[in-house]
Design an enzyme around this catalytic site. Structure first.
Site, mmCIF file in Angstrom:
data_model
loop_
_atom_site.group_PDB
_atom_site.id
_atom_site.type_symbol
_atom_site.label_atom_id
_atom_site.label_comp_id
_atom_site.label_asym_id
_atom_site.label_seq_id
_atom_site.Cartn_x
_atom_site.Cartn_y
_atom_site.Cartn_z
ATOM 1 N N SER A 72 0.833 -1.208 0.000
ATOM 2 C CA SER A 72 0.000 0.000 0.000
ATOM 3 C C SER A 72 0.860 1.247 0.000
ATOM 4 O O SER A 72 1.997 1.245 0.494
ATOM 5 C CB SER A 72 -0.896 0.006 1.244
ATOM 6 O OG SER A 72 -1.533 1.255 1.417
ATOM 7 N N TYR A 123 -2.025 -1.072 10.358
ATOM 8 C CA TYR A 123 -2.205 -1.443 8.949
ATOM 9 C C TYR A 123 -0.979 -1.052 8.121
ATOM 10 O O TYR A 123 -0.433 -1.869 7.367
ATOM 11 C CB TYR A 123 -3.457 -0.765 8.400
ATOM 12 C CG TYR A 123 -3.667 -0.918 6.916
ATOM 13 C CD1 TYR A 123 -4.254 -2.064 6.390
ATOM 14 C CD2 TYR A 123 -3.306 0.102 6.034
ATOM 15 C CE1 TYR A 123 -4.461 -2.200 5.020
ATOM 16 C CE2 TYR A 123 -3.507 -0.022 4.672
ATOM 17 C CZ TYR A 123 -4.090 -1.170 4.163
ATOM 18 O OH TYR A 123 -4.288 -1.302 2.804
#
Length: 285
Positions: A177, A190
């Protein structure tokens, strides 16, 4: 938070979220996309393949000639729709529910893929979850363990099982990401898993390169997937992605072509690399 409203405010009560409930629906493939047989005869296992980026990858792979094994958590209707879409390209599609953060389930998924589709050539580790917290002190032990288990442990487990079947010319593609490169104050756990995935990708690439197995990753920016309305409050969902240089979120179809490239012979000289479909953010990573 950007103020531009790009879509109706909306919210879903549970992760990973349901694609059929989103407004507007994500774009999983461009109407004018034309496959060129880049993955003809290949078998691909895609985790989190029921919706969002995973669905888009499954459909693009089918358009390029691959049979697809979709592993997912419990979004059965979405998985059935992905199966229908893949089969619309004349390819086989098998679906498999289960939590791949449990190693025996990851092993079972790989073995079922091989048994049902006759082999395994491309592994796409895509499943993930995220839970925003305003303060790092609010991240519970349970949340921390769960996020790491889903986002990185499951990738380890699935790769370990898949290596018994992958061979020279095979490819592994991991989803990381943009948050790994930019950080995210409300998604500390995350973003940390996504950093781990980059290190995992680069280390695994060096480990497998002599076997002729290429390992790379894709680091999407804000993409319109079910994870978004199931993560953020409605007002943030409405403007999601408007703070990128392109002033919008990306569609899964705009990410899936990166996976096609990395899975195909077009990327035969690439290993340990990360592609960045992120709306124009410069991350130098």
């Amino acid at each position: 938070m950007a103020e531009t409203q790009l879509r109706p405010p909306q919210e879903q009560a549970r992760q990973p979220g349901i694609e059929s409930e989103m407004r507007p629906k994500p774009v999983y493939i461009r109407p004018n996309y034309r496959g060129a047989g880049k993955l003809e005869g290949k078998v691909a296992l895609i985790t989190g393949g029921d919706s969002g980026i995973g669905r888009a990858v499954a459909v693009h792979f089918a358009a390029e000639g691959a049979d697809v094994f979709v592993a997912y958590l419990n979004e059965h209707e979405d998985a059935q729709e992905t199966k229908r879409l893949v089969e619309g390209y004349g390819r086989k599609c098998e679906i498999f529910p289960g939590d791949l953060g449990v190693e025996r389930k990851a092993i079972e998924a790989v073995e079922e893929c091989v048994a049902r589709l006759g082999g395994l050539d491309v592994l796409v580790n895509n499943a993930a979850e995220q839970h925003p917290q305003k303060d790092v002190a609010d991240i519970s032990e349970e949340q921390l363990v769960q996020t790491f288990t889903t986002n990185i442990f499951a990738q380890f487990f699935t790769v370990k099982a898949a290596l018994q079947h992958l061979k020279e010319g095979s490819a592994i593609i991991n989803t990381t990401s943009v948050t790994n490169y930019q950080g995210s104050p409300s998604l500390v756990d995350y973003a940390s898993t996504k950093g781990a995935i980059v290190a995992f990708t680069r280390s695994l690439a060096g480990s497998l390169i002599e076997k002729g197995i290429r390992v790379n990753a894709v680091a999407p920016g804000p993409i319109w997937t079910p994870l978004i309305p199931s993560t953020f409050p409605p007002e943030e969902v409405a403007s999601f992605g408007s703070d990128t240089p392109m002033k919008r979120a990306g569609e899964p179809a705009e990410v899936a072509t990166c996976y096609v490239f990395l899975a195909s012979e077009d990327a035969s000289y690439m290993a340990g690399q990360v592609l960045h479909p992120n709306g124009g953010e410069i991350v130098n990573g």
